[in-house]
Design a protein around this motif. Sequence first.
Motif, PDB file in Angstrom:
ATOM      1  N   PHE A  59     -38.324  79.812  67.225  1.00  0.00           N
ATOM      2  CA  PHE A  59     -37.221  79.641  68.195  1.00  0.00           C
ATOM      3  C   PHE A  59     -36.860  81.129  68.505  1.00  0.00           C
ATOM      4  O   PHE A  59     -36.862  82.146  67.984  1.00  0.00           O
ATOM      5  CB  PHE A  59     -35.944  79.250  67.587  1.00  0.00           C
ATOM      6  N   ASP A  76     -31.087  78.403  71.344  1.00  0.00           N
ATOM      7  CA  ASP A  76     -32.313  78.407  70.538  1.00  0.00           C
ATOM      8  C   ASP A  76     -33.400  77.412  71.127  1.00  0.00           C
ATOM      9  O   ASP A  76     -33.096  76.442  71.233  1.00  0.00           O
ATOM     10  CB  ASP A  76     -32.204  78.353  69.080  1.00  0.00           C
ATOM     11  N   GLN A  77     -34.541  78.153  71.837  1.00  0.00           N
ATOM     12  CA  GLN A  77     -35.443  77.383  72.056  1.00  0.00           C
ATOM     13  C   GLN A  77     -36.922  77.672  71.599  1.00  0.00           C
ATOM     14  O   GLN A  77     -37.241  78.810  71.388  1.00  0.00           O
ATOM     15  CB  GLN A  77     -35.606  77.503  73.652  1.00  0.00           C
ATOM     16  N   TRP A  78     -37.695  76.587  71.386  1.00  0.00           N
ATOM     17  CA  TRP A  78     -38.803  76.759  70.652  1.00  0.00           C
ATOM     18  C   TRP A  78     -39.932  77.015  71.389  1.00  0.00           C
ATOM     19  O   TRP A  78     -40.370  76.575  72.681  1.00  0.00           O
ATOM     20  CB  TRP A  78     -39.222  75.233  70.281  1.00  0.00           C
ATOM     21  N   LYS A  99     -38.448  70.147  69.916  1.00  0.00           N
ATOM     22  CA  LYS A  99     -37.937  70.805  68.672  1.00  0.00           C
ATOM     23  C   LYS A  99     -36.656  71.642  69.218  1.00  0.00           C
ATOM     24  O   LYS A  99     -35.763  71.897  68.340  1.00  0.00           O
ATOM     25  CB  LYS A  99     -39.098  71.808  68.193  1.00  0.00           C
ATOM     26  N   THR A 100     -36.498  71.817  70.577  1.00  0.00           N
ATOM     27  CA  THR A 100     -35.271  72.413  70.925  1.00  0.00           C
ATOM     28  C   THR A 100     -33.969  71.771  70.735  1.00  0.00           C
ATOM     29  O   THR A 100     -33.026  71.816  70.386  1.00  0.00           O
ATOM     30  CB  THR A 100     -35.443  73.202  72.160  1.00  0.00           C
ATOM     31  N   HIS A 106     -33.382  70.795  67.077  1.00  0.00           N
ATOM     32  CA  HIS A 106     -32.791  71.752  66.505  1.00  0.00           C
ATOM     33  C   HIS A 106     -31.284  71.904  66.622  1.00  0.00           C
ATOM     34  O   HIS A 106     -30.481  71.939  65.548  1.00  0.00           O
ATOM     35  CB  HIS A 106     -33.105  73.396  66.883  1.00  0.00           C
TER      36      HIS A 106
END
Length: 360
Positions: free
Chosen positions: A49, A56-58, A108-109, A112
């Motif tokens: 991330f 938070d970004q993957w 996933k972002t 999360h």
Amino acid sequence: MLSIAVAATASAVIAVPAAGLFGYRRLRRTAHAKRLRITSPYGVEESGFARIGGIDQWISIRGEDHRNPVILELHGGPGATNLIFASRTRAWERHFTIVRWDMRGAGKTFGHSGADGQGDMSLRRLEHDALEVTQHIRARLGVDKVVLLACSFGSFVGLRLARNHPELYGAYVGTDQNINAGGRDHAAYRALLDRLDAAGKRKELAAVTAMGPDKSAWSVEDWSQYNKHTVGSDPLTFDTVKTVVVGSLLSSPLHSLRELPAYTKAMTFSQRVAPESATIDEWAEGTTFAIPFFIFQGEHDVITPPEPVRRFFNDVTAPVKDFTLIQDASHFASFRHPDQFLDLMLTKVRPLLTSQPITR
């Protein structure tokens, strides 16, 4: 913009309580995990991330040689991360460093921080995020420019980046390219009506007819139904969604079984961005690009038909440009035929980016 149709197909398969399905998944994931290993001395393989746009970004970065040209992939959907296709596109990583980013509202972002943690969901916000990701990649990999590979819904963002920030990008490559004309082009809508009529699907025909061709007036539910009918009415598109998209999702070694429901929930959540795209007029936004401009489109794409894309392409002014159809492909053309797509990237795009010879 197939989020709901893909999510529905994936959810139906995931929900099947069959031991055989999980056995298949285990075997395929093991084989794919082995294939994905990068052991070359100059290789790069990292993911995690990064703080982008306040959340938070993957971001995943993979390649056999960090000195290769860097591709930033803008996935479609909205909300449909391309990370699931890593095994199908493994050969790409011999010649390019591939950056796959799960946008806000995707993959996933989304998993999360959930729906409440995605913040502003708009095309403008996604564009700003993409610029931050670009700067993050340039700093992390020590490169001046990256190649934009814009897929489906991501091409709305990609075209704006390519127009407005040529100093950051070495080339633009669109696939499953969306071209909107401010609501003037109804070719895809009329083609769907024709397919439904020919198949005798009176109920579906009535539902789509009732929506009308003006997509800016559609509700999120209208978009969902339209996408489902579009996928279901075309055998090639339906087969691609089932075998390529859902098959890749179920066998991805980069996603745990626990993450699969979040993947489909993300696509449903992100559908709220789709109506905003209906009012875009790509001609009004500009047909002049200061970087090489490429379109590699599925020959039989019923989601983003080649004809409007070619009309826009013909009006584009760019230092270099090329339009190529990928045969036996509808939407998701680059993932149905990753080898064909790689050949196009190697013969048409990569020579403009580096003097290094191609070794297959």
